[in-house]
Design a protein around this motif. Structure first.
Motif, PDB file in Angstrom:
ATOM      1  N   TYR A 296      39.171  35.076  33.486  1.00 23.68           N
ATOM      2  CA  TYR A 296      40.208  35.944  34.526  1.00 23.68           C
ATOM      3  C   TYR A 296      41.236  36.811  33.531  1.00 23.68           C
ATOM      4  CZ  TYR A 296      39.267  33.991  38.877  1.00 23.68           C
ATOM      5  OH  TYR A 296      38.668  33.648  40.105  1.00 23.68           O
ATOM      6  N   GLY A 316      34.851  42.509  35.927  1.00 23.03           N
ATOM      7  CA  GLY A 316      35.884  42.469  36.977  1.00 23.03           C
ATOM      8  C   GLY A 316      36.689  43.564  37.206  1.00 23.03           C
ATOM      9  N   ALA A 334      34.220  38.407  38.185  1.00 21.69           N
ATOM     10  CA  ALA A 334      35.546  37.628  38.666  1.00 21.69           C
ATOM     11  C   ALA A 334      35.575  37.528  39.847  1.00 21.69           C
ATOM     12  CB  ALA A 334      36.682  38.324  37.987  1.00 21.69           C
TER      13      ALA A 334
END
Length: 418
Positions: A296, A316, A334
């Motif tokens: 992340y 992501g 993500a």
């Protein structure tokens, strides 16, 4: 090659005598107090912490607190453990936990890697702008923040080692996580802070909000619906789901298989060797959380700097929520490994649910099976421990003990991780 570096690492010596339960309780309280104090000491030299929080989703499980000495939490330790575990599982390093020298080298390498990761994460936090633009911070403040985060990582490492060496009760990592979870539950249930929702000003705490809504709203049914289903803030459904998960965990905690073992020295002496369903405890979910948190953070950092790059968008895509305190993944890898935000996602985006559940179960089972190999708790290790204690399994020869244990331990590790 790394032995000279190990000599420079801080270390907690093993106790030279048996630590009384009262003393262990006191040491555990001291460790917890130091952790809580560090959670309240703000980082010196920070320009701002009001911007987007890239670790918002993982702060509870990583026992971290934004803008304080515990900014990194247990992240560096857990990440180092995960890397070492993967290296051992892939046979890139040869480690035998039954050999004292190998065990010392493994623990030293893991500690050194944890410090390197803490230093690297501190630099990444500065570069990402979490504490303000680098030009506003200045070189002096930036270096000072890096030093503070690195030293805090050393403190967490030593506190965890202090408990693991037998001075306290349990594990430092588990203690910090449990404390953070309890703090979050109490705060989100009883927080008296007023927040602005789509229905007007309300209390942040779910239980206080429930009482306030029932008293102030003439429509009691609507008040209950708002208290149970309000979005973006703690609600009663969240609290009930948390309680349900606790009860389920407590129920399955009692599941185990007892294997009857006998003594080769004392005729007629036998006892039960328990193999619990949660054979690897909470280690798999901690390692999985560390993996996801690092992904992340990397994804948000790259998306912020290079959002037009195709590969970055595949990793992501992120969007800030209305409150602006954190971002949510809206695309890329993500997004598909992030938890669904509501039950309705099951109908709106079933592929997201399927991939998320598959990823969680698969990685936890993999980490769990790998962990027993590097932690000295595999069927081979347990069989050796029993033989060293002149113990055996009733009805089985010594040569078949490992085969018998293999019927239970890998399965318990995999299902416990799941």
């Amino acid at each position: 090659m790394l032995r000279p570096a190990f000599a420079l690492l801080p270390e907690v010596q093993k106790p030279d005598r048996k630590i009384l339960f009262k003393d262990r309780l006191i040491w555990t309280g001291v460790v917890l107090l130091l952790y809580l104090v560090c959670c309240q000491i703000p980082l010196y030299g920070v320009a701002t912490t009001s911007g987007n929080d890239p670790l918002y989703w993982m702060r509870v499980i990583l026992a971290s607190n934004r803008g304080t000495l515990m900014e990194l939490g247990i992240g560096p330790i857990v990440t180092a453990g995960m890397v070492m575990q993967l290296l051992a599982g892939a046979k890139l390093i040869d480690i035998d936990q039954n050999v004292k020298e190998d065990r010392i080298l493994y623990e030293g390498a893991q500690k050194l890697l944890g410090l390197i990761i803490a230093f690297g994460e501190a630099i990444a936090y500065i570069w990402s702008g979490m504490y303000g633009d680098l030009s506003d911070l200045g070189a002096g403040n930036a270096i000072l923040i890096i030093i503070q985060l690195t030293v805090a990582g050393i403190i967490v490492l030593l506190l965890d080692e202090l408990l693991n060496k037998g001075y306290g009760l349990g594990s430092g990592i588990s203690l910090f996580i449990a404390t953070n979870i309890c703090e979050a539950i109490v705060w989100k249930s009883f927080s008296p802070i007023t927040v602005q929702t789509d229905q007007g000003p309300e209390f942040e705490g779910s239980l206080i909000a429930l009482v306030h809504l029932l008293i102030t709203r003439p429509n009691k049914i609507g008040a209950l619906q708002q208290a149970f289903y309000r979005s973006g803030w703690p609600n009663i459904n969240n609290l009930l789901a948390t309680i349900l998960v606790f009860l389920i965990v407590i129920y399955f905690q009692g599941f185990r298989v007892d294997i009857a073992v006998k003594s080769a020295k004392v005729r007629g002496h036998s006892q039960a060797y328990p193999i619990k369903l949660f054979y690897t405890s909470n280690i798999p979910i901690i390692l999985q959380s560390a993996l996801v948190s690092n992904l992340y953070f990397l994804s948000q950092l790259l998306f912020k700097k290079f959002r037009g790059n195709f590969l970055v968008r595949v990793l992501g895509q992120w969007q800030e929520v209305e409150m602006g305190s954190y971002s949510v993944p809206v695309g890329g890898i993500a997004y598909y490994i992030s938890p669904p935000r509501s039950v309705m996602d099951l109908f709106y985006d079933p592929l997201h649910i399927i991939l998320y559940v598959t990823f969680i179960l698969g990685t936890c089972a993999l980490f769990s099976k790998t962990w027993i190999q590097v932690s000295g708790s595999s069927a081979r290790d347990v069989a050796k421990q029993l033989k060293d204690q002149d113990m055996g399994i009733q009805g089985y020869r010594d040569s078949n003990i490992e085969k018998r244990l293999n019927k239970y331990i890998p399965i318990a590790a995999s299902f416990g991780g799941v």
